[in-house]
Design an enzyme around this catalytic site. Structure first.
Site: not given
Length: 748
Positions: A112, A314-316, A544
Site C-alpha cells: 500500500k 471493504k478496505d479504505k 477483504e
C-alpha cells in the site's frame, strides 16, 4: 495543482507528471524540499501553498520577495504540541501470531505504497468477480419538449394542495402546540398555514422546527399536528446527530407528501407489482471506506442507510468494487445523482439491475485481490520461490492485527477478557484510559477523566464527537451514576460491545493455531475436521482484510449469539485410521464457546490451560448476560489463495501507477509496462481469498515479515533513504500507508 504565491500574486502551475513536479521542487529552497520529503503521499494531484514571503533559506536569502520569515508552509507537518511519541502498535506476538506455514524465505517489500496499489473485487456467491463495466456521464443539455404526463402530474399534485380551502390555524391548535414547543416555532407553523391558504407558486414545500432530541416530545408534536391540523403531516429528520420535526401539507386524498421528488425511491403504494423491489448496482470507490460511501449515497439520494445493503465492507486504503442493493430505488435517480455537481468523484456506480432480494452481510464467496508490493530488493528467483511456496502451502488463517485495534496499550481482546470476567469497572477503565499517539484533544479529555473520575457535561463535551464509544460510556455514567459501570457499558451499541468479546476469541484461536503448527503440517490424531459440505464456519462476516471496516456496518442479527436450538456445525475427531483421508487444509480449530468441541490431543489441553491463565473456565462459557455467552465456532487452520497470478516489474518513478483498476480500463488507459532500466522493482500479484480470511496474513506469509505498524514504519524509512540516495533529481519516495487498519469503532 500546485500554487506558489509571491508578493504580486500567485503562480499556478499544472503538473501532469512527477517529473514536472520534480523540476519545480528542484528550483525551490532546501526547507521546502524537506517539507515535501516529510509529507508527500502520492495523490494524483497536489495542492500546496506558502505564505507570502517565501521559505526561509530559499532564494532571496533574507527579507523581501522570496526571503525568509514567511512562516511555516501549509504543506509542512506541525510538531506535536504535547511532545507525544508515536503510538505503540499491537505486535503480532502479543496476539498469538508467531508461526509460518512454510520455511521458504520471504523478502522485504512495501504494501500500500499508494492506495491504488491495493485492488479488491468482490466475488459473488456464484463465483462471479464483480467489475464496473460502464461509465455514467452527464447527459447533454439540449432543449426538449415538455413532458405532458409529468406536467399533468405536477399540476394535479399542486392543485391537490393549493385548491384546498380548509387551511385554518385555530386557537385550540395554538394552545396545544405552545405546550410542546417555543412560541417562535408556533408562529412559524402559523405562517406556513397562511401561505398554504393563500396558494400560489411561492409557497414552501415544508418547514423544519428547532432541533429537539427529546423523543417523547417529538412524538407528542407529531400527534398534535395530525389531530389539530389534519391538513398537515410531519416526520423526523436526522441530520448531523440532531433530530428535527419537519411539517408539510397533505395531498387532497390524505396521503403524506412524498418525502422525495420523482428522482428518488417511489412510495410503497406506487411501486409496480411486476418490478423487483431492490435495485442492485456496482459500487467502485477509491480511498473511501464502505461507511463513507454508504453515507454519501444515503445523503445524495435522500434515503436512510437501512435502504442500502451490501455483502461486506471493504478496505479504505485501496480501490475496491462490490455490489450494493437499494430498496425501491430507480436507476434514473442514481444516474442523475452520479452526474450531479456534489457527487464524490472518488465513488462511481453502474451496472444496474433489479433483483428480488437485498444483499445481506456474508452474501459473498470471497474477494479477488490485485496488489503491488514495491521496493523489492531481492533476486527474482527468491521472489518466485516465495510465491510458489504460498501457492502450494497456503498460509495460517490467523485473525490479523486489525482485529485487535490500533493501540498496543489497550488491545481490544484485553477489554473482551474483562467483559467475560464481568469486571465492568476495569472494562470501562481500559476503554477510557489514556494512550500514547492520540491527538492532543483526546489525550487531554482522557486525562481529565483519570484525574477525578467524576463525569460531568464538561467532560463529555471534551471528548470529540468522533470518539463514539467513549462518549457513549460517559453518557451512560452521567445518566446512571459514576459507579454504575455495567449499565454505562450497555449504552454502547451491541455490535460494538460484541466486537471486544470476539477479539478475545480471536486471540485464543491465534495462540492455538501457532501451537498447532509447531506440531507439524499434517493432520494428527485428535484433530478436528468438518463433516459434510464446506460450510461457512465463521460466526460473523468480514471484509477483504478480515474485519468490518466500521463497527456500524456489522449486522446485529449475524452477531447475535444463537440459542441451543440452532443447528451446530458437524465436526469429526480424527482417529489414527482417518489420517490418510485428510490434509492439513481440512483441519479446523474451535473458537471458544459452549457449543463447540475441542481437539482430544494436546491442543485441546492447551485451550483449557490458556483460558485458565486468564481466569476463565472452558466448561463454563455461558454468562448471566446472554450477549456475552459465547456460542463458539470453527475456523480452518490453513487457507490456500486461489488462482494466483504474478509478475515482476521495474520502474523509476516512485509515483508511477503499476496496476490498472476497473475505472482505468473503462477510459482505455494503457496497461502499465515494465521498464527494464528501472531503478526499483515491484511484485504484482493477484489472488482470491474466502471472505473470512485476512489479506494481510496472506502477505505476511509471502514476505515472512511482520504486518505490525512498527515494522512497516522501518520499511518506509529505509525506502525513503534508498529513493533519496538513488537519484537527487527525482521526487523522494512517498511515505506509504502501513498494512495496519484501525479497527477502533469511530463515527463515520
Amino acid at each position: 495543482q500546485r500554487r506558489v504565491h509571491g508578493r504580486a500574486g500567485g503562480l499556478r502551475v499544472l503538473c501532469p507528471s512527477a517529473s514536472a513536479i520534480a523540476r519545480v521542487i528542484k528550483r525551490l529552497g532546501r526547507e521546502f524540499q524537506q517539507a515535501v520529503r516529510q509529507t508527500l503521499i502520492a495523490p494524483s494531484y497536489f495542492s500546496m501553498s506558502s505564505r507570502r514571503g517565501g521559505f526561509r533559506g530559499g532564494r532571496g536569502g533574507g527579507r523581501g520577495r522570496g526571503g525568509g520569515g514567511g512562516g511555516r508552509s501549509s504543506f509542512e507537518r506541525p510538531p506535536r504540541e504535547d511532545g507525544a511519541v508515536e503510538s505503540k502498535s499491537v505486535e503480532e506476538e502479543e496476539v498469538g501470531i508467531t508461526a509460518y506455514a512454510s520455511s521458504v524465505p520471504g523478502f522485504s517489500g512495501i504494501v500500500k505504497h499508494r492506495f491504488s496499489d491495493f485492488l479488491v473485487n468482490e466475488v459473488s456467491p456464484t463465483g462471479e468477480v464483480v467489475h464496473l463495466t460502464e461509465i455514467i456521464t452527464a447527459p447533454e443539455k439540449a432543449p426538449r419538449a415538455p413532458d405532458v404526463a409529468a406536467e399533468a402530474s405536477t399540476s394535479s399534485s399542486s392543485a391537490a394542495v393549493t385548491e384546498r380551502t380548509d387551511f385554518e390555524f385555530t386557537d385550540g391548535a395554538r394552545a396545544v402546540l405552545l405546550g410542546l414547543m417555543s412560541a417562535e416555532d408556533v408562529e412559524k407553523i402559523a405562517c406556513f398555514v397562511d401561505q398554504l391558504a393563500a396558494g400560489g407558486g411561492a409557497q414552501p414545500s415544508a418547514i423544519s422546527l428547532t432541533p429537539d432530541d427529546d423523543k417523547d416530545r417529538r412524538g407528542k408534536t407529531h400527534q398534535a399536528i395530525r389531530q389539530h391540523l389534519p391538513f398537515l403531516d410531519s416526520d423526523t429528520l436526522d441530520k448531523d446527530n440532531t433530530r428535527t420535526v419537519r411539517i408539510f401539507a397533505k395531498s387532497r386524498n390524505g396521503n403524506k407528501r412524498r418525502k422525495l421528488d420523482s428522482s428518488g425511491p417511489m412510495d410503497r403504494n406506487e411501486w409496480p407489482a411486476n418490478l423487483p423491489k431492490f435495485l442492485r448496482f456496482v459500487l467502485f470507490k477509491a480511498n473511501r471506506d464502505t461507511g463513507e460511501a454508504i453515507e454519501h449515497l444515503s445523503s445524495t439520494l435522500h434515503v436512510t442507510r437501512k435502504s442500502l445493503s451490501y455483502a461486506g465492507s471493504k478496505d479504505k486504503r485501496g480501490v475496491t468494487t462490490q455490489y450494493i442493493t437499494l430498496f425501491k430505488g430507480t436507476e434514473s435517480a442514481l444516474r442523475r445523482a452520479a452526474t450531479a455537481r456534489y457527487w464524490d468523484r472518488n465513488i462511481q456506480i453502474g451496472n444496474f439491475t433489479y433483483v428480488p432480494e437485498a444483499l445481506r452481510l456474508g452474501d459473498l464467496k470471497g474477494n479477488r485481490f490485485g496488489i503491488v508490493i514495491r521496493h523489492v530488493q531481492v533476486e527474482d528467483e527468491l521472489v518466485a520461490a516465495a510465491v510458489e511456496a504460498l501457492k502450494s502451502n497456503g498460509f495460517i488463517n490467523y485473525f490479523g492485527l486489525q482485529r485487535f485495534g490500533s493501540y498496543g496499550e489497550v488491545p481490544t481482546h484485553s477489554v473482551g477478557l474483562r467483559i467475560l470476567k464481568e469486571d465492568w469497572a476495569e472494562t470501562v477503565e481500559l476503554i477510557l484510559k489514556p494512550r500514547s499517539g492520540e491527538p492532543v484533544d483526546v489525550c487531554n479529555a482522557r486525562q481529565m477523566y483519570m484525574d477525578n473520575r467524576e463525569v460531568t457535561k464538561a467532560l463529555l463535551e471534551a471528548f470529540p464527537r468522533r470518539m463514539v464509544i467513549e462518549r457513549c460510556l460517559l453518557n451512560g455514567l452521567l445518566k446512571n451514576g459514576s459507579t454504575d459501570y455495567f449499565n454505562a457499558f450497555c449504552c454502547i451499541s451491541r455490535p460494538m460491545r460484541l466486537m471486544y468479546v470476539h477479539a478475545y476469541q480471536s486471540y485464543i484461536w491465534n495462540s492455538m493455531a501457532s501451537e498447532r503448527m509447531q506440531l507439524g503440517g499434517t493432520p494428527l490424531e485428535g484433530d478436528l475436521v468438518v463433516v459434510g459440505s464446506d460450510l461457512d464456519l465463521d460466526a460473523e462476516p468480514v471484509d477483504e482484510s478480515g474485519i468490518p471496516e466500521s463497527i456500524q456496518d456489522v449486522d446485529e442479527s449475524v452477531l447475535e449469539e444463537p440459542d441451543d436450538g440452532r443447528k451446530k456445525v458437524d465436526v469429526k475427531i480424527l482417529s489414527k485410521d482417518d489420517l490418510g483421508q485428510y490434509t492439513i487444509e481440512d483441519v479446523v480449530l474451535p473458537l471458544p464457546g459452549y457449543a463447540v468441541i475441542y481437539p482430544t490431543n494436546q491442543i485441546g489441553a492447551r485451550y483449557k490451560e490458556l483460558l485458565a491463565v486468564d481466569g476463565l473456565d472452558i466448561d463454563d462459557m455461558r454468562r448471566k448476560h446472554k450477549d456475552y455467552s459465547l456460542f463458539g465456532g470453527y475456523r480452518k487452520l490453513i487457507v490456500k489463495p486461489g488462482d494466483v497470478q504474478w509478475d515482476i516489474c521495474r520502474y523509476t518513478d516512485p509515483l508511477q501507477p503499476l496496476i490498472n483498476s476497473d475505472a482505468d480500463r473503462l477510459i482505455q488507459k494503457p496497461e502499465p509496462t515494465d521498464d527494464p532500466a528501472g531503478k526499483f522493482k515491484a511484485l504484482r500479484i493477484h489472488f482470491t481469498l474466502p471472505s473470512a480470511s485476512y489479506a494481510t496474513m496472506c502477505l505476511r506469509e509471502l514476505l515472512k515479515r511482520s504486518s505490525s505498524l512498527s515494522s512497516q514504519r522501518i520499511l518506509n524509512e529505509q525506502a525513503k533513504i534508498a529513493s533519496a540516495s538513488s537519484s537527487s533529481s527525482s521526487v523522494p519516495e512517498p511515505v506509504s500507508e502501513p498494512m495496519q487498519v484501525d479497527e477502533q469503532p469511530r463515527e463515520a
